[in-house]
Design an enzyme around this catalytic site. Sequence first.
Site, mmCIF file in Angstrom:
data_model
loop_
_atom_site.group_PDB
_atom_site.id
_atom_site.type_symbol
_atom_site.label_atom_id
_atom_site.label_comp_id
_atom_site.label_asym_id
_atom_site.label_seq_id
_atom_site.Cartn_x
_atom_site.Cartn_y
_atom_site.Cartn_z
ATOM 1 N N ASP A 186 -1.900 -6.336 7.087
ATOM 2 C CA ASP A 186 -1.288 -5.467 7.126
ATOM 3 C C ASP A 186 -1.970 -3.581 5.695
ATOM 4 O O ASP A 186 -2.122 -4.234 5.075
ATOM 5 C CB ASP A 186 0.296 -5.882 6.532
ATOM 6 C CG ASP A 186 1.331 -4.175 6.165
ATOM 7 O OD1 ASP A 186 1.731 -4.373 7.629
ATOM 8 O OD2 ASP A 186 1.342 -4.315 5.673
ATOM 9 N N GLU A 248 -5.260 -3.975 9.877
ATOM 10 C CA GLU A 248 -4.007 -2.388 10.785
ATOM 11 C C GLU A 248 -4.853 -1.510 9.287
ATOM 12 O O GLU A 248 -4.702 -1.591 8.894
ATOM 13 C CB GLU A 248 -2.524 -2.825 9.935
ATOM 14 C CG GLU A 248 -2.185 -1.787 10.706
ATOM 15 C CD GLU A 248 -0.836 -1.603 9.619
ATOM 16 O OE1 GLU A 248 0.500 -0.265 10.318
ATOM 17 O OE2 GLU A 248 -0.913 -1.362 8.751
HETATM 18 C C1 GLC Z 1 2.444 -1.877 8.477
HETATM 19 C C2 GLC Z 1 3.593 -2.451 8.747
HETATM 20 C C3 GLC Z 1 4.898 -1.443 8.538
HETATM 21 C C4 GLC Z 1 5.505 -1.296 7.185
HETATM 22 C C5 GLC Z 1 3.867 -0.598 6.693
HETATM 23 C C6 GLC Z 1 4.121 -1.182 4.422
HETATM 24 O O1 GLC Z 1 2.288 -0.524 8.262
HETATM 25 O O2 GLC Z 1 3.245 -2.720 9.959
HETATM 26 O O3 GLC Z 1 6.108 -1.857 9.319
HETATM 27 O O4 GLC Z 1 6.546 -0.311 6.967
HETATM 28 O O5 GLC Z 1 2.573 -1.481 6.549
HETATM 29 O O6 GLC Z 1 4.504 -3.039 4.376
#
Ligand code: GLC
Length: 471
Positions: A186, A248
Amino acid sequence: MWWRDAVVYQVYPRSFQDSDGDGVGDLRGIAQRLEHLAYLGVDALWLSPIYPSPLADFGYDVSDYTGVDPRFGTLSDLDVLVAKAHRLDLRLLLDFVPCHTSIEHPWFREHPDWYIWSPVDGPPNNWVAAFGGPAWSRDERSGRWYLHSFYPEQPDLDWRNQEVVEAMQGVVRFWLDRGVDGFRVDAIDRLMKDAELRDDPPATTPFPFPLSPEAERLEMRYSGNRPEAIEALGAVRAAAGDALLVGEVYRPTAEYPRWLEVLDLVFGFEFLLSPWDAERLRAAIEPAARLERVAWVMSNHDFDRLATRVGPENLRAAAVLLLTLPGVAFVYQGDELGLANGPGHEPPFDRAGRDRLRHPMQWDAGPTGGFTTGEPWLPLVDPQERNVGAQRGDPGSLLELYRRLLSVRRTLDDGFRLLNAEPGVVAFERGAHTVAVNTTGEPRTAPPGEPVLATHDGPGLPAQSALIVRN
Ligand code: GLC
């Protein structure tokens, strides 16, 4: 490498299947519904966070990295789920949230030095949080100011502290020992920050993706997007061995190569956020395809649902595009039914407005869609209109199109070449096959060859259709 051209199905655990009538999905519920994934023919599932969490960010604020939130079940429910997934030949990925913990994680009090604190009495710089507002808040108990790249309830871990690195490596090993097959990692563009806490400079060019108005004005040069993050992720890689790591990274494709030195895949945000327009899609696809390890994704729990973004009339063509591009693709639960954004909740659960992307799965036409016997935490959107039971076995349904696509994609060759196509058409070769996707409301010329799969009855490439032919 099991994942080379895998399709991964994203399960949002709160909203997939409730097994105990409390209106919130859980691990036993997911296990009960795994046959749906096997029926579709996907290779793996990714669970959004299942860890104990005070839910300031719906699970992305973790208060115990090696536990299961009691609302979702127990560790042994997770073991059962992993075993069942493996029996069905499905791999299972967890969400790994390394950038921040919940402010209620015991570490925040027991190991304050694992977090990032301002050296002065107030914010030391101009950094802003992803959801808006300053990235620094005052901890009432100690009076000191801590950094949070997201909500104030999510203090950032200090990955320059070796103890943090080791603790998080332990987390990775813990889950791998329990049999999980990898992680979605994440928010890692925020993993590392400038050691000197320098101000972010004003943005000189617009960032290509949506940002909060305050974040838009700054270039994220020091508050994140640091080259040091690659080394930190190297430690995650060392603990993960050859387990799959999907990152991500909310950055343009051109910046992905360095992240791919330590990660297997990164999500393709240019593709995810592209409007349904052939030129824009081609521009997003070309550089990502060249990197070969950019995962195709068209929606998730953070952005408008696919049906809402591209419009219901384009859903069949979008499915063809998503599932015939080379490499790995991610499907968000419910997209195979054509589920659109829902009404969300008043007052909102998620302050950033994402409730409407997270409504429960619709298994049958009942008022709670077969999701729960209780009161669903978010209402069902339109179970009478679309649900798994009705679409299963109906050859004209979107669900069955996904299923056919999942089987046809196994027959596509490795090669990939974008073709010069008519305006409004995305067309490419996959070895002996050609795929053509008409994003417009008018008919276009079908590619020559023997049709293998079409979104429509009859010949040609009508408005909003797609076609796969054997050359
Ligand atoms: C990522 C997740 C999102 C979350 C953020 C903070 O972007 O997909 O849902 O709010 O991280 O952890």
